[in-house]
Design a protein around this motif. Structure first.
Motif, PDB file in Angstrom:
ATOM      1  N   ALA A 299      25.587  50.945  48.891  1.00 14.25           N
ATOM      2  CA  ALA A 299      25.672  49.665  48.182  1.00 14.25           C
ATOM      3  C   ALA A 299      25.722  49.895  46.672  1.00 14.25           C
ATOM      4  N   LEU A 300      24.930  50.835  46.182  1.00 12.04           N
ATOM      5  CA  LEU A 300      24.939  51.135  44.751  1.00 12.04           C
ATOM      6  C   LEU A 300      26.298  51.663  44.306  1.00 12.04           C
ATOM      7  N   LEU A 301      26.913  52.509  45.121  1.00 11.69           N
ATOM      8  CA  LEU A 301      28.214  53.057  44.756  1.00 11.69           C
ATOM      9  C   LEU A 301      29.295  51.979  44.744  1.00 11.69           C
ATOM     10  N   ALA A 302      29.122  50.934  45.532  1.00 15.73           N
ATOM     11  CA  ALA A 302      30.097  49.849  45.565  1.00 15.73           C
ATOM     12  C   ALA A 302      29.868  48.809  44.472  1.00 15.73           C
ATOM     13  N   LEU A 303      28.706  48.837  43.842  1.00 13.17           N
ATOM     14  CA  LEU A 303      28.390  47.828  42.825  1.00 13.17           C
ATOM     15  C   LEU A 303      29.437  47.763  41.704  1.00 13.17           C
ATOM     16  N   PRO A 304      29.922  48.891  41.162  1.00 15.53           N
ATOM     17  CA  PRO A 304      30.941  48.784  40.106  1.00 15.53           C
ATOM     18  C   PRO A 304      32.203  48.049  40.552  1.00 15.53           C
ATOM     19  N   LEU A 305      32.531  48.105  41.840  1.00 14.22           N
ATOM     20  CA  LEU A 305      33.702  47.386  42.322  1.00 14.22           C
ATOM     21  C   LEU A 305      33.488  45.880  42.256  1.00 14.22           C
ATOM     22  N   THR A 306      32.263  45.418  42.533  1.00 14.68           N
ATOM     23  CA  THR A 306      31.991  43.983  42.421  1.00 14.68           C
ATOM     24  C   THR A 306      32.061  43.544  40.963  1.00 14.68           C
ATOM     25  N   ARG A 307      31.596  44.390  40.068  1.00 15.13           N
ATOM     26  CA  ARG A 307      31.680  44.050  38.643  1.00 15.13           C
ATOM     27  C   ARG A 307      33.134  44.038  38.172  1.00 15.13           C
ATOM     28  N   ALA A 308      33.934  44.964  38.679  1.00 15.50           N
ATOM     29  CA  ALA A 308      35.349  44.979  38.328  1.00 15.50           C
ATOM     30  C   ALA A 308      36.046  43.720  38.841  1.00 15.50           C
ATOM     31  N   ALA A 309      35.665  43.275  40.049  1.00 17.64           N
ATOM     32  CA  ALA A 309      36.264  42.055  40.598  1.00 17.64           C
ATOM     33  C   ALA A 309      35.923  40.842  39.740  1.00 17.64           C
ATOM     34  N   CYS A 310      34.685  40.787  39.258  1.00 16.91           N
ATOM     35  CA  CYS A 310      34.309  39.706  38.343  1.00 16.91           C
ATOM     36  C   CYS A 310      35.123  39.789  37.052  1.00 16.91           C
ATOM     37  N   ALA A 311      35.289  41.004  36.537  1.00 19.44           N
ATOM     38  CA  ALA A 311      36.020  41.193  35.282  1.00 19.44           C
ATOM     39  C   ALA A 311      37.483  40.800  35.415  1.00 19.44           C
ATOM     40  N   LEU A 312      38.048  40.946  36.596  1.00 20.51           N
ATOM     41  CA  LEU A 312      39.417  40.512  36.811  1.00 20.51           C
ATOM     42  C   LEU A 312      39.572  39.031  36.468  1.00 20.51           C
ATOM     43  N   LEU A 313      38.586  38.250  36.843  1.00 19.91           N
ATOM     44  CA  LEU A 313      38.636  36.813  36.556  1.00 19.91           C
ATOM     45  C   LEU A 313      38.275  36.487  35.110  1.00 19.91           C
ATOM     46  N   THR A 314      37.348  37.240  34.536  1.00 17.16           N
ATOM     47  CA  THR A 314      36.799  36.852  33.230  1.00 17.16           C
ATOM     48  C   THR A 314      37.412  37.576  32.044  1.00 17.16           C
ATOM     49  N   GLU A 315      38.032  38.743  32.277  1.00 14.41           N
ATOM     50  CA  GLU A 315      38.471  39.569  31.149  1.00 14.41           C
ATOM     51  C   GLU A 315      39.979  39.800  31.070  1.00 14.41           C
ATOM     52  N   VAL A 316      40.691  39.566  32.133  1.00 15.73           N
ATOM     53  CA  VAL A 316      42.123  39.873  32.151  1.00 15.73           C
ATOM     54  C   VAL A 316      42.923  38.660  31.688  1.00 15.73           C
ATOM     55  N   ALA A 317      43.855  38.905  30.753  1.00 17.62           N
ATOM     56  CA  ALA A 317      44.684  37.828  30.207  1.00 17.62           C
ATOM     57  C   ALA A 317      45.659  37.310  31.264  1.00 17.62           C
ATOM     58  N   SER A 318      46.101  36.084  31.071  1.00 18.61           N
ATOM     59  CA  SER A 318      47.152  35.549  31.929  1.00 18.61           C
ATOM     60  C   SER A 318      48.509  36.074  31.472  1.00 18.61           C
ATOM     61  N   LEU A 319      49.443  36.133  32.394  1.00 16.12           N
ATOM     62  CA  LEU A 319      50.780  36.583  32.040  1.00 16.12           C
ATOM     63  C   LEU A 319      51.419  35.639  31.024  1.00 16.12           C
ATOM     64  N   ASP A 320      51.141  34.325  31.156  1.00 12.83           N
ATOM     65  CA  ASP A 320      51.686  33.356  30.206  1.00 12.83           C
ATOM     66  C   ASP A 320      51.213  33.653  28.801  1.00 12.83           C
ATOM     67  N   ASP A 321      49.913  33.996  28.639  1.00 14.57           N
ATOM     68  CA  ASP A 321      49.388  34.301  27.308  1.00 14.57           C
ATOM     69  C   ASP A 321      50.015  35.580  26.754  1.00 14.57           C
ATOM     70  N   VAL A 322      50.215  36.550  27.625  1.00 12.01           N
ATOM     71  CA  VAL A 322      50.838  37.799  27.193  1.00 12.01           C
ATOM     72  C   VAL A 322      52.252  37.552  26.680  1.00 12.01           C
ATOM     73  N   LEU A 323      53.031  36.808  27.463  1.00 10.74           N
ATOM     74  CA  LEU A 323      54.415  36.566  27.099  1.00 10.74           C
ATOM     75  C   LEU A 323      54.549  35.673  25.866  1.00 10.74           C
ATOM     76  N   ALA A 324      53.549  34.800  25.654  1.00 13.05           N
ATOM     77  CA  ALA A 324      53.583  33.917  24.489  1.00 13.05           C
ATOM     78  C   ALA A 324      52.936  34.538  23.257  1.00 13.05           C
ATOM     79  N   GLY A 325      52.405  35.750  23.420  1.00 14.49           N
ATOM     80  CA  GLY A 325      51.759  36.407  22.292  1.00 14.49           C
ATOM     81  C   GLY A 325      50.449  35.776  21.867  1.00 14.49           C
ATOM     82  N   ARG A 326      49.746  35.170  22.837  1.00 13.13           N
ATOM     83  CA  ARG A 326      48.483  34.497  22.523  1.00 13.13           C
ATOM     84  C   ARG A 326      47.275  35.383  22.804  1.00 13.13           C
ATOM     85  N   LEU A 327      47.338  36.633  22.468  1.00 16.52           N
ATOM     86  CA  LEU A 327      46.241  37.554  22.722  1.00 16.52           C
ATOM     87  C   LEU A 327      45.333  37.666  21.508  1.00 16.52           C
TER      88      LEU A 327
END
Length: 342
Positions: free
Chosen positions: A314-342
Motif C-alpha cells: 500500500a505504501l508503494l502505491a501511495l505515490p500513484l494516488t498522489r499522481a492521480a490527484c495531481a493529474l486533476l489539480t496540476e495539469v493544464a488543459s489543452l485549450d489553455d496550452v493552445l491559447a497560451g494561457r499558462l
C-alpha cells in the motif's frame, strides 16, 4: 452492534470528470488506469480537486491460535517482536513510509502479549490472540462484534487528520485465516487459497493445508460474521471495521495484499458499497490472491511479487494516488496550452 453505513458513490459526475481529464494537455486516455484512479478519487472526495497529501498507515496486529497447529514457520512470539520493531521505526513499513511521506500507527487488536504504551500504538486488544480454529471457533460472535466496532471507531477517527488511509497487518498465522476467509467468502476451493505465507517449505505447506482442511471441515459457515468468528483473526476483523469506518467518513483506503484483502472481501460482503472506496495496491505473490482480487472485481496498481504485509505494498502505491490527484489539480488543459494561457 451498529456499524456506520457506507453510501455508494454518486456517479452522476463521472462523465464530467472524464471530459475534464480528456481535456488535459495530453492525448485522450494516454495515462491509462491513472485516469481511472483520478476519477475514483474525485468521486470519493466529491470534488475535482481530491487530495492524498496526508496519509496514515494503520497496521493492525494480532495472534492466531492456528499457529499451535503448525500453520506457520514462525512462532507467535514473532508478532510481538515485529510490533516492537514497527514501534521502533525499524521495520520495512517504516522505511517505506518515510520514503513516501506517510505516518505509521500500530493497532493492538489481539497480540498475545502485554504491550507497553507508545505514542504510535493504539491499545484496542479484544483478547490475547484467537483460539485454535482447527478445533474450535477462533472467536465468539461478541468478540467479532467488539473488534468490528473498535475498528470502525479507529478508522473513522483516523480520517480526521488524513486524506487517505492505508491498511496493513502483522500477525503470525494470519495467511491461514485469510485463506479460510477466501475459501468461504470468495468462494473458492480451499486448495487454491492456501499459500506459503511467511515462508513454508514443501512439508510445512502440506501441514498447513491439512490443518486448514481440518478447520474448514469443522464449520460450514458462509456468512461474513460467522466466517470471522469461526476462522479469525482479530486484526482482520478490526481491519474490516476500520475500512467501513473510513469509507463511511468519505475517505479512500489503500488495501495491501492477501491478508488486508481478506478484510476488504469481508467488508464488501457486509456492505457492497465499500468496494467504491477501495484502492487495491498490488497483486501479492501469495497463492490465492488472484482469486481474491477477482472475487472483488479488483485490478491492483502494482505487481511486484510482494508477500511481506505490514502495508508495504500500500505504501508503494501511495505515490500513484498522489499522481492521480495531481493529474486533476496540476495539469493544464489543452485549450489553455493552445491559447497560451499558462
Amino acid at each position: 452492534m451498529t456499524l456506520p453505513i457506507v453510501p455508494p458513490l454518486d456517479r452522476a459526475a463521472e462523465r464530467g470528470l472524464r471530459a475534464l481529464i480528456d481535456g488535459k494537455a495530453k492525448p485522450s486516455g494516454s495515462l491509462g488506469r491513472i485516469e481511472d484512479l483520478a476519477v475514483q478519487l474525485a468521486l470519493i472526495a466529491g470534488s475535482v480537486t481530491p487530495q492524498a497529501v496526508r496519509a496514515r498507515l494503520l497496521v493492525f496486529a494480532g495472534d492466531h491460535g492456528l499457529t499451535q497447529a503448525g500453520v506457520s514457520s514462525y512462532p507467535s512470539e514473532v508478532t510481538q517482536a515485529m510490533v516492537a520493531t514497527l514501534l521502533a521505526g525499524k521495520a520495512s513499513a517504516n522505511a517505506f513510509a518515510k520514503a513516501v511521506g506517510a505516518t505509521v500507527t500500530v493497532v493492538d487488536a489481539g497480540v498475545a502479549a502485554t504491550l507497553s504504551e507508545h505514542p504510535s500504538l493504539i491499545a484496542a486488544k479484544v483478547r490475547a490472540g484467537t483460539r485454535n480454529a482447527a478445533v474450535e471457533p477462533a472467536l465468539t460472535r461478541a468478540e467479532v462484534q467488539t473488534a468490528l466496532a473498535r475498528g470502525a471507531e479507529i478508522g473513522g477517527q483516523a480520517t480526521q487528520d488524513a486524506d487517505i488511509l492505508l491498511l496493513g497487518e502483522m500477525g503470525i498465522g494470519n495467511s491461514a485465516s485469510a485463506a479460510l476467509i477466501l475459501h468461504r467468502l470468495g468462494p473458492a476451493p480451499l486448495g487454491d487459497c492456501v499459500g506459503v505465507g511467511a515462508g513454508h517449505d514443501a512439508a510445512g505447506l502440506a501441514r498447513k493445508r491439512t490443518v486448514l482442511e481440518q478447520a474448514a471441515a469443522r464449520s460450514a459457515a458462509t456468512a461474513p460474521l460467522g466466517v470471522l468468528a469461526e476462522f479469525g483473526g482479530l486484526e482482520i476483523a478490526m481491519m474490516v471495521g476500520a475500512l467501513i469506518g473510513a469509507a463511511a467518513s468519505g475517505r479512500p483506503v489503500l488495501i495491501d495484499g492477501f491478508i488486508c484483502g481478506s478484510a476488504a472481501l469481508t467488508a464488501i460482503r457486509l456492505q457492497p458499497a465499500v468496494r467504491d472506496y477501495c484502492v487495491f495496491s498490488h497483486r501479492s505473490a501469495e497463492r490465492g490472491h488472484g482469486l481474491m482480487l477477482a472475487a472483488m472485481d479488483a485490478r491492483p496498481l502494482l505487481d511486484l511479487d510482494l508477500r511481506l504485509g505490514e502495508g508495504t505494498g500500500a505504501l508503494l502505491a501511495l505515490p500513484l494516488t498522489r499522481a492521480a490527484c495531481a493529474l486533476l489539480t496540476e495539469v493544464a488543459s489543452l485549450d489553455d496550452v493552445l491559447a497560451g494561457r499558462l
